[in-house]
Design a protein around this motif. Structure first.
Motif, short mmCIF file in Angstrom:
data_model
loop_
_atom_site.label_atom_id
_atom_site.label_comp_id
_atom_site.label_asym_id
_atom_site.label_seq_id
_atom_site.Cartn_x
_atom_site.Cartn_y
_atom_site.Cartn_z
N GLY A 1 -0.99 11.70 7.99
CA GLY A 1 -0.47 10.80 8.87
C GLY A 1 0.28 9.58 8.21
O GLY A 1 0.27 9.52 6.75
N GLY A 2 1.25 8.76 8.93
CA GLY A 2 1.77 7.73 8.52
C GLY A 2 0.87 6.45 8.48
O GLY A 2 0.53 6.34 9.63
N ASP A 3 1.20 5.61 7.80
CA ASP A 3 0.88 4.30 7.88
C ASP A 3 1.89 3.25 8.17
O ASP A 3 2.95 3.60 8.28
CB ASP A 3 0.08 3.92 6.51
CG ASP A 3 -1.21 2.89 6.75
OD1 ASP A 3 -1.23 2.22 8.02
OD2 ASP A 3 -2.00 2.63 5.86
N TYR A 4 1.48 2.02 8.79
CA TYR A 4 2.54 1.06 9.00
C TYR A 4 3.10 0.57 7.89
O TYR A 4 2.78 0.05 6.71
CB TYR A 4 2.18 -0.25 9.87
CG TYR A 4 1.15 -0.98 9.08
CD1 TYR A 4 1.30 -2.05 8.60
CD2 TYR A 4 -0.35 -0.68 9.46
CE1 TYR A 4 0.21 -2.71 7.98
CE2 TYR A 4 -1.40 -1.27 8.86
CZ TYR A 4 -1.02 -2.31 8.17
OH TYR A 4 -2.08 -3.31 7.41
N PRO A 5 4.80 0.75 7.73
CA PRO A 5 5.39 0.07 6.54
C PRO A 5 5.55 -1.33 6.60
O PRO A 5 5.21 -2.12 7.87
CB PRO A 5 6.70 0.47 6.86
CG PRO A 5 6.96 1.04 8.29
CD PRO A 5 5.67 1.33 8.79
N SER A 6 5.26 -2.16 5.55
CA SER A 6 5.10 -3.35 5.42
C SER A 6 6.58 -4.50 5.77
O SER A 6 6.39 -5.60 6.35
CB SER A 6 4.78 -3.84 4.15
OG SER A 6 3.76 -3.28 3.44
N ILE A 7 7.51 -3.45 6.04
CA ILE A 7 8.73 -4.12 6.46
C ILE A 7 9.07 -2.98 7.78
O ILE A 7 9.11 -1.96 7.60
CB ILE A 7 10.09 -4.32 5.43
CG1 ILE A 7 9.63 -5.22 4.34
CG2 ILE A 7 11.13 -4.89 6.20
CD1 ILE A 7 10.61 -5.44 3.41
N VAL A 8 9.85 -3.75 8.83
CA VAL A 8 10.10 -2.78 10.02
C VAL A 8 11.40 -2.04 9.54
O VAL A 8 11.95 -2.55 8.54
CB VAL A 8 10.28 -3.38 11.22
CG1 VAL A 8 9.18 -4.39 11.77
CG2 VAL A 8 11.53 -4.74 10.96
N ARG B 1 -1.22 2.72 2.72
CA ARG B 1 -0.51 1.45 2.26
C ARG B 1 0.26 1.70 1.18
O ARG B 1 0.98 0.70 0.55
CB ARG B 1 -1.66 0.41 1.99
CG ARG B 1 -2.66 0.09 2.82
CD ARG B 1 -2.05 -0.44 4.28
NE ARG B 1 -0.93 -1.23 4.27
CZ ARG B 1 -0.05 -1.21 4.94
NH1 ARG B 1 -0.04 0.13 5.97
NH2 ARG B 1 1.17 -1.79 5.02
N TYR B 2 0.79 2.61 0.48
CA TYR B 2 1.64 3.03 -0.54
C TYR B 2 2.92 3.49 0.06
O TYR B 2 3.17 4.38 1.06
CB TYR B 2 1.11 4.27 -1.35
CG TYR B 2 -0.11 3.52 -2.42
CD1 TYR B 2 0.31 3.26 -3.76
CD2 TYR B 2 -1.17 3.51 -2.11
CE1 TYR B 2 -0.52 2.62 -4.38
CE2 TYR B 2 -2.25 3.12 -2.73
CZ TYR B 2 -1.87 2.40 -4.12
OH TYR B 2 -2.67 2.28 -4.77
N HIS B 3 4.01 2.71 -0.30
CA HIS B 3 5.28 2.86 0.26
C HIS B 3 6.50 3.54 -0.80
O HIS B 3 6.41 3.65 -1.84
CB HIS B 3 5.84 1.65 0.31
CG HIS B 3 5.31 0.73 1.29
ND1 HIS B 3 3.77 0.20 1.32
CD2 HIS B 3 5.46 0.26 2.60
CE1 HIS B 3 3.49 -0.40 2.50
NE2 HIS B 3 4.75 -0.68 3.18
N SER B 4 7.17 4.29 0.16
CA SER B 4 8.36 4.93 -0.49
C SER B 4 9.61 4.40 0.35
O SER B 4 9.84 5.23 1.42
CB SER B 4 8.37 6.35 -0.74
OG SER B 4 7.50 6.80 -1.93
N PRO B 5 10.35 3.35 -0.33
CA PRO B 5 11.34 3.02 0.72
C PRO B 5 12.84 4.09 0.40
O PRO B 5 12.84 4.48 -0.81
CB PRO B 5 11.70 1.65 0.16
CG PRO B 5 10.46 1.18 -0.51
CD PRO B 5 9.86 2.49 -1.14
N MET B 6 13.71 3.80 1.41
CA MET B 6 14.95 4.64 1.21
C MET B 6 15.95 4.18 2.05
O MET B 6 15.58 3.86 3.38
CB MET B 6 14.61 6.13 1.65
CG MET B 6 15.80 6.91 1.20
SD MET B 6 15.97 8.55 2.25
CE MET B 6 14.38 9.30 1.91
#
Lengths: 396, 396
Positions: free
Chosen positions: B209-216, B253-258
């Motif tokens: 599953g996905g977790d909530y990203p720290s920025i919308v 809680r680990y992010h990969s932005p794009m």
């Protein structure tokens, strides 16, 4: 893009300056993003870097100071003249060499405000201890005082336009809760329920859209219901467990939170009883709330009910709500608890949140409340009970 | 519920203590929720009230101090012994009478730490200027120093398990971007696209599953693409406008932005050219990045490309990423910009984010990057171009 009439912004400025005068503050440095928005209209996800609104007692317009790449957002969302939007250079962002508050201090000095009585929001999330130190060092002739919550207290009574936004948010909360209740079932992953809830909350209604809530939907299940702030995982729901849903609809940054508890399968006797006490307590509080009573008196009504059943609850049962940004949808002014002597007035709004948490489970049922002329109303309209999803029962 | 092996937590503790020793810190007060999680596993949306992890140089376990109703969450999510979880009473929450730091100071005094060298995270979002003042007043014999980013720098090189979580997050980011690209079209409301993106990001894949990203998800369109941090509205997309999508997949809680940019209808010539420069710049940077080069050198590769085309960009083109909580998915250590002399090493990770913003429009195309043994890799696999949705073109 302004969400309120200019007359409403002017009234807010005037109330803020009145409070500044009473507290002996000449220059107010506002770093709470909700307070910045309240006075200027500024809206953007830029609060993770230093930024502020400067309200000067003897100036008509506040000054926005923020990161250069966000100055255009200030121009697009606020009522401020271009010359009152002052960007700081990009090399000040998250740097250990240059701090944005060095820049702010330089601007305040240039415009003759460096030796005045300066109020800062000492308990704002977005005014760091380091930011304060930098200001102190750079403005040695200023007299600093804590102006935390000054603007929050101006916000405590809502305008009709604000109430309209909160009612729209409440409608969105109902949709989100409907989606939660219909999605939660044995074998479904928590993250898929959270995804569905988010979809409802952001899409909103066909007439108006939803905004991002300041807290994510909280979805503890099973033993995790005994504590309020755990977020979803990708485990699957099992039969015979409780699931708490705490969410808020949000519209133009105004929030209406709501909580309910779902029982998958027949609830235990103790959960049924706890829910019944909770509903009795909430209904009694709603019956009691009206202009002129204090927050402490409201809490006593609740406490008298649970005491009858031998239940003790230490935490507050409500807090003011309205416009906010992450990480909290509370406004941090009134709390419904012992010792809070705030007198309720029409168009105050609060989240009535008298949850019960025990060792191994918890129950939450909550409402967003508006104080009316002679009583109060729940902003949303949603069945106020422990929601039982018993497959056997449904099959029959 | 621990997301890492105990040996990994022990290694993190050991690195943290090593850094404390080097900086002359006996007691480290950690208030950044990502740092709290990194060392203890603690995870919950409770950072809107004061809480901390206390690392003492000569003690094996850290101490969690937080709100009473969150102590159970600490018990459920951390590896700490029960006696190292110390709750403060509920009447300290958002009160103007009792501050949680009064309680913290009392505990530190009781356990003999009141006259030691204490490090605080002075630039943490969740350590207010007021919290710092309260500590100073209550611990007059302590020697305070700024330990901002101490743990962040321990986090700068990722373990294999962390990289695995980030790659899972990158897969989720791809799904979110796919959903964005397919949803954005003329006549569709921005909020409905945001809702669809959220659904993808939170639901994740069928395996995890996905977790909530720290920025919308950030979704500026039209003129709003000229500034990066505006969020969605409920207006409808029109033909012939640019839409920027900046999002992150998040897992544990680990992010990969794009980021990508969509053109509804045929893009203008200048937008096409800007996108082409951007892609050339990104590709050149990815070609260049390897262990041993500095952040400043990486930025120079980018800058040499855009200079060829007469473009000037003041803001940094990247920043470290990994575990985080709102309001920022950046780790605030390395920045890809002039003056940052951090030497890249294997398993450093950063968001390569060389967007171009002009007066009336902007283009974003960005990648999450991992430094490998001899080069680097983009964590996600997504076409790196200005994405054109031209209905006429599709019809043909």
């Amino acid at each position: 893009m302004l969400q309120f009439n200019m007359s409403e912004f002017m009234e807010r400025m005037s109330q803020t300056k009145k409070s500044m005068y009473e507290k002996g503050i000449d220059v107010l440095l506002i770093t709470d993003p909700a307070n910045m928005n309240y006075l200027s209209g500024y809206d953007g996800w830029s609060f993770y870097v230093d930024q502020m609104l400067v309200v000067i007692a003897d100036e008509n317009q506040p000054i926005w100071i923020g990161r250069k790449m966000d100055a255009k957002a200030a121009q697009l969302t606020t009522w401020l003249y271009q010359e009152n939007i002052i960007p700081y250079p990009e090399d000040h962002v998250q740097s250990n060499q240059k701090h944005p508050m060095d820049f702010v201090a330089k601007i305040l000095t240039q415009i003759g405000q460096s030796n005045r009585r300066i109020g800062t929001e000492m308990s704002s999330y977005y005014f760091s201890a380091l930011a304060y130190e930098k200001l102190r060092v750079n403005l040695p002739n200023a007299i600093f005082s804590d102006a935390s919550l000054l603007v929050n207290y101006v916000r405590i009574i809502k305008s009709d336009q604000e109430i309209d936004y909160m009612k729209k948010a409440a409608k969105i909360a109902e949709l989100g809760m409907d989606m939660a209740v219909s999605s939660i079932q044995e074998g479904v992953r928590e993250c898929d329920v959270a995804a569905n809830i988010y979809h409802s909350l952001i899409s909103g209604t066909t007439e108006y859209g939803g905004d991002y809530p300041s807290i994510v939907p909280l979805l503890p299940a099973g033993e995790n219901t005994s504590t309020p702030h755990l977020t979803w995982t990708d485990r699957k729901y099992t039969n015979n467990e409780l699931v708490i849903i705490e969410l808020a609809g949000c519209h133009k940054r105004y929030h209406s939170p709501m909580s309910r508890t779902v029982s998958l399968g027949k609830p235990t006797e103790e959960a049924t009883e706890a829910a019944s006490v909770l509903v009795e307590g909430i209904n009694s509080v709603i019956e009691f709330v009206r202009p002129g009573v204090t927050c402490e008196e409201v809490e006593k009504v609740w406490n008298d009910i649970i005491s009858k059943y031998g239940i003790v609850k230490e935490s507050r049962i409500g807090y003011s709500i309205g416009m906010s940004y992450p990480p909290d949808w509370g406004e941090r002014t009134l709390s419904i608890r012992k010792g809070d002597l705030t007198i309720l007035q029409p168009n105050m709004t609060f989240h009535l949140m008298p949850a019960l948490w025990f060792d191994n489970y918890g129950i939450e049922i909550s409402e967003s409340i508006r104080v009316t002329g002679n009583g109060c109303e729940a902003l949303a309209d949603y069945k106020r009970e422990l929601i039982i999803k018993d497959q056997l029962h449904i099959a029959l």
